[in-house]
Motif scaffolding. Sequence first.
Motif, PDB file in Angstrom:
ATOM      1  N   GLY A 133     -36.535  33.252  -9.481  1.00 11.46           N
ATOM      2  CA  GLY A 133     -37.246  34.388  -8.918  1.00 11.46           C
ATOM      3  C   GLY A 133     -36.368  35.455  -8.295  1.00 11.46           C
ATOM      4  O   GLY A 133     -35.187  35.254  -8.025  1.00 11.46           O
ATOM      5  N   PRO A 168     -36.754  34.642  -0.991  1.00 13.86           N
ATOM      6  CA  PRO A 168     -37.502  34.839  -2.238  1.00 13.86           C
ATOM      7  C   PRO A 168     -38.598  35.894  -2.109  1.00 13.86           C
ATOM      8  O   PRO A 168     -39.243  36.034  -1.069  1.00 13.86           O
ATOM      9  N   PHE A 199     -35.386  38.293  -5.244  1.00 15.70           N
ATOM     10  CA  PHE A 199     -35.160  38.099  -3.808  1.00 15.70           C
ATOM     11  C   PHE A 199     -34.918  39.429  -3.124  1.00 15.70           C
ATOM     12  O   PHE A 199     -34.663  40.452  -3.756  1.00 15.70           O
ATOM     13  N   ALA A 254     -41.948  30.437  -9.044  1.00 15.47           N
ATOM     14  CA  ALA A 254     -41.278  31.560  -8.407  1.00 15.47           C
ATOM     15  C   ALA A 254     -41.917  32.850  -8.931  1.00 15.47           C
ATOM     16  O   ALA A 254     -42.833  32.795  -9.754  1.00 15.47           O
ATOM     17  N   LEU A 302     -34.663  25.840  -4.128  1.00 17.69           N
ATOM     18  CA  LEU A 302     -34.262  26.930  -3.247  1.00 17.69           C
ATOM     19  C   LEU A 302     -32.779  26.780  -2.913  1.00 17.69           C
ATOM     20  O   LEU A 302     -32.240  25.660  -2.897  1.00 17.69           O
ATOM     21  N   THR A 344     -43.357  31.288  -3.860  1.00 15.53           N
ATOM     22  CA  THR A 344     -42.415  30.244  -4.263  1.00 15.53           C
ATOM     23  C   THR A 344     -43.025  28.888  -3.963  1.00 15.53           C
ATOM     24  O   THR A 344     -43.522  28.650  -2.856  1.00 15.53           O
ATOM     25  N   THR A 380     -31.597  33.078  -4.754  1.00 18.10           N
ATOM     26  CA  THR A 380     -32.413  32.262  -3.834  1.00 18.10           C
ATOM     27  C   THR A 380     -33.074  31.072  -4.504  1.00 18.10           C
ATOM     28  O   THR A 380     -33.440  30.109  -3.831  1.00 18.10           O
ATOM     29  N   SER A 381     -33.268  31.138  -5.840  1.00 19.16           N
ATOM     30  CA  SER A 381     -33.947  30.017  -6.503  1.00 19.16           C
ATOM     31  C   SER A 381     -33.420  29.824  -7.928  1.00 19.16           C
ATOM     32  O   SER A 381     -33.036  30.793  -8.597  1.00 19.16           O
TER      33      SER A 381
END
Length: 355
Positions: free
Chosen positions: A187, A198, A189, A248, A159, A202, A348-349
């Motif tokens: 992933g 996200p 967001f 994700a 993250l 997640t 975000t990831s």
Amino acid sequence: MIKGINIFFLFVAAPVIGFYFAFLQTNPVHSFEIEAAVLPIKETSTSVKTINDELSTTTKITISTKEEIDSILKKVKKEQELLETQEKQLNDLVAQSKEQTNKSDVVLEQILSNLLGEPIGVSDGANSTVKVYSLVEAGYRGYMAKVRVKSQDALKMLLAHDKVVSNGEITSSAAKRSNAILAVNAGGFWKTNGQIAPMGITVVDGKIKTFYENPALSFVGFNTQGHLVGGKITKPNQVKDRNILQGASFVPTLLQDGKKMSIPAKWANTRHPRTIVGNFSNGELLFIVIDGRREGWSKGITLEEIQDKLLSFKVKDAFNLDGGGSSAFYYNGKILNRPSDGRERPVTSNIVIMK
């Protein structure tokens, strides 16, 4: 006078003389001794018989016990022989499986070599083996990584700054702070109070960080063996049941068991930058980033086109991750692709691979 005395003595001695003669005829002591001697002999005979009976019974029991032990030993021997046979068959199957895997690896390498040429980068470490290829096709460019996971620590979902809600983090930053050899964005967001968080589900190190049910989204996860575990997750306990460590969410699912999945109408036949994750027929992982929206360099690729390309690579399962300006491919210290925004976009990831 003398005669009278003799008669007197005769009367006195008569009882003694009678006793004497009686004694000579039958000796009571002798009779007693004989009876006393005979009694133990009878008792001894009875005891001996009892002992013989007991010995006979014990012998029968011993023989029966021996027969049971022999029977058990025979069964144990048969079971041991069966176990040895099964173990040999299992070893043969493992050897055949390894041989088939090796053959599959060779065939896959030949296919990729024929389609893509030799890898532009190879990294072999304790956690993974990574081979990076350049993708140059009519109308688009990109990069692909084939990853063999060797340990549970090979792959991580990071993250942004290890927070669910944040200002985001670019892929190269996530890779460098985790000392990764390879990284791609993950992933989707959404915005919340000026920050981003996200979408969907997640999972980080086996812990669920977000769980927002959205039937339209596909979950893209990796289990404890580093295998791709994707599709629909509808309940939190499914994460544990499937031994998922990292994951994700985005949309859509591209391939399932080597078959094309339908593309939603709003995603169909449109060209964009893409980030794709999948697995080959031999279980190794695949990461692809296609550039787009850059005239003279790469226009992007449709999801229908990427499905065909994945099938030509003998890919079994594949999922679309966040694309557009988010698509980023980091390898060995730098970003290789050209993000459509002109620079990396904070996301975000990110999925990172450790050497």
